[in-house]
Design an enzyme around this catalytic site. Sequence first.
Site, PDB file in Angstrom:
ATOM      1  N   ASP A 143       5.184  42.050  -5.548  1.00  0.00           N
ATOM      2  CA  ASP A 143       4.051  42.852  -6.013  1.00  0.00           C
ATOM      3  C   ASP A 143       4.136  44.323  -5.597  1.00  0.00           C
ATOM      4  O   ASP A 143       3.140  45.048  -5.690  1.00  0.00           O
ATOM      5  CB  ASP A 143       2.720  42.246  -5.534  1.00  0.00           C
ATOM      6  CG  ASP A 143       2.687  41.999  -4.024  1.00  0.00           C
ATOM      7  OD1 ASP A 143       3.212  42.837  -3.269  1.00  0.00           O
ATOM      8  OD2 ASP A 143       2.140  40.957  -3.607  1.00  0.00           O
ATOM      9  N   ARG A 213       1.647  49.365  -5.803  1.00  0.00           N
ATOM     10  CA  ARG A 213       1.172  48.003  -5.480  1.00  0.00           C
ATOM     11  C   ARG A 213       0.502  47.458  -6.726  1.00  0.00           C
ATOM     12  O   ARG A 213      -0.452  48.048  -7.238  1.00  0.00           O
ATOM     13  CB  ARG A 213       0.184  48.062  -4.318  1.00  0.00           C
ATOM     14  CG  ARG A 213      -0.481  46.725  -3.970  1.00  0.00           C
ATOM     15  CD  ARG A 213       0.539  45.726  -3.460  1.00  0.00           C
ATOM     16  NE  ARG A 213      -0.089  44.571  -2.827  1.00  0.00           N
ATOM     17  CZ  ARG A 213      -0.587  43.519  -3.479  1.00  0.00           C
ATOM     18  NH1 ARG A 213      -0.550  43.492  -4.804  1.00  0.00           N
ATOM     19  NH2 ARG A 213      -1.119  42.509  -2.804  1.00  0.00           N
ATOM     20  N   ASP A 218      -1.324  38.937  -5.764  1.00  0.00           N
ATOM     21  CA  ASP A 218      -0.726  38.898  -4.428  1.00  0.00           C
ATOM     22  C   ASP A 218       0.382  37.855  -4.473  1.00  0.00           C
ATOM     23  O   ASP A 218       0.121  36.662  -4.643  1.00  0.00           O
ATOM     24  CB  ASP A 218      -1.772  38.530  -3.378  1.00  0.00           C
ATOM     25  CG  ASP A 218      -1.347  38.908  -1.966  1.00  0.00           C
ATOM     26  OD1 ASP A 218      -0.255  39.483  -1.818  1.00  0.00           O
ATOM     27  OD2 ASP A 218      -2.115  38.633  -1.022  1.00  0.00           O
ATOM     28  N   GLU A 221       4.922  36.406   0.404  1.00  0.00           N
ATOM     29  CA  GLU A 221       5.764  37.286   1.211  1.00  0.00           C
ATOM     30  C   GLU A 221       7.200  36.752   1.214  1.00  0.00           C
ATOM     31  O   GLU A 221       7.443  35.581   0.904  1.00  0.00           O
ATOM     32  CB  GLU A 221       5.226  37.355   2.642  1.00  0.00           C
ATOM     33  CG  GLU A 221       3.811  37.888   2.753  1.00  0.00           C
ATOM     34  CD  GLU A 221       3.699  39.351   2.322  1.00  0.00           C
ATOM     35  OE1 GLU A 221       4.695  40.088   2.456  1.00  0.00           O
ATOM     36  OE2 GLU A 221       2.614  39.749   1.857  1.00  0.00           O
ATOM     37  N   ARG A 255      -0.150  53.569  -0.999  1.00  0.00           N
ATOM     38  CA  ARG A 255       0.449  53.116  -2.251  1.00  0.00           C
ATOM     39  C   ARG A 255      -0.527  53.289  -3.411  1.00  0.00           C
ATOM     40  O   ARG A 255      -1.735  53.117  -3.244  1.00  0.00           O
ATOM     41  CB  ARG A 255       0.855  51.642  -2.145  1.00  0.00           C
ATOM     42  CG  ARG A 255       1.868  51.347  -1.056  1.00  0.00           C
ATOM     43  CD  ARG A 255       2.137  49.865  -0.919  1.00  0.00           C
ATOM     44  NE  ARG A 255       0.937  49.111  -0.558  1.00  0.00           N
ATOM     45  CZ  ARG A 255       0.920  47.827  -0.235  1.00  0.00           C
ATOM     46  NH1 ARG A 255       2.063  47.142  -0.240  1.00  0.00           N
ATOM     47  NH2 ARG A 255      -0.196  47.216   0.087  1.00  0.00           N
TER      48      ARG A 255
END
Length: 323
Positions: A143, A213, A218, A221, A255
Amino acid sequence: MGNAIRLLRKCLNSHGVSASSGGVSALSRDLLNFETTSQVPEKLGSYVVSSQKAQANWYRKILEAWKQAKPRPKTPEEASRLVIAALKNHQKADVEGLLSFYGLPSPHNLVEVPTEAPVSLPKGVRFELNTLPVDTKSVADGDTVTVYVSSKDPLVSSSLPKDVSLAAVKRAKAREKKNYTEADALHKTIIASGYRMISFQNEEVLAKKFRIRLSGIDSPESKMPYGKEAHDELLKMVEGKCLKVLVYTEDRYGRCVGDIYCNGKFVQEVMLKKGLAWHYVAYDKRAELAKWENEARQKRVGLWASSNPEKPWEWRKNKRGGN
């Protein structure tokens, strides 16, 4: 009989290719072989219920569609759509078996082609960025992406620092004199100021750096399940492409938070539909984002193959807490 074939299909090895890489090329090779020999793949019979004579009829139809396709399918999704369209009046079990044989997406897992970029700016958009081609190393995860916008763009030129502009001129002169040591030192100064010289269409372009972003999603990770898949999917979409970015705001990390469009595709839509991101409802309540996430949940694609995947915001919170 159909259930037995589907069960058998799970137990047997596939064509030996992956959906992300070899499925399209394997299909292309088999079509070329069929055109020359009129023979279908020997192991296909383990995946379908119809006879070899019927299989030959499929390959004739697919071959004709393949020849007429402009451009030819390059991705598993494109190849799957072509096969489904060519065999639209054939048994569902056969079509799904053929797709499974090549590791191509089945109809219920196929992501629809996203909508085109909006003609007018959506409500809340502060400005629009039109980027230079995205570099391979610019995608951090599923993302976040770093982009560069030419200093000739009015948005950038209006705020271009004089010292950066002067450094770019001096660097060009140093390169003309083959004084690459000075040129490299000047480029480091330019980079430290948030700009970079980018090679584009046989010339060096002074460009400003923007970290983007993606709004409303989301992704996992990098160390989470499906983190790599999310990164790779975003990279596959944007690498080497010029992007349109509609910026809404700036986050606490500096961002730009916005929507990204690439070749008319809405990037967040693709990521959600492929099950490679959550709808980040705390920051973006658009109904279409929730809808696309729900579609992926129902199909159990991507991270939704797990019954209870860990949310990335909870994962980050646990990491900060030392757990």
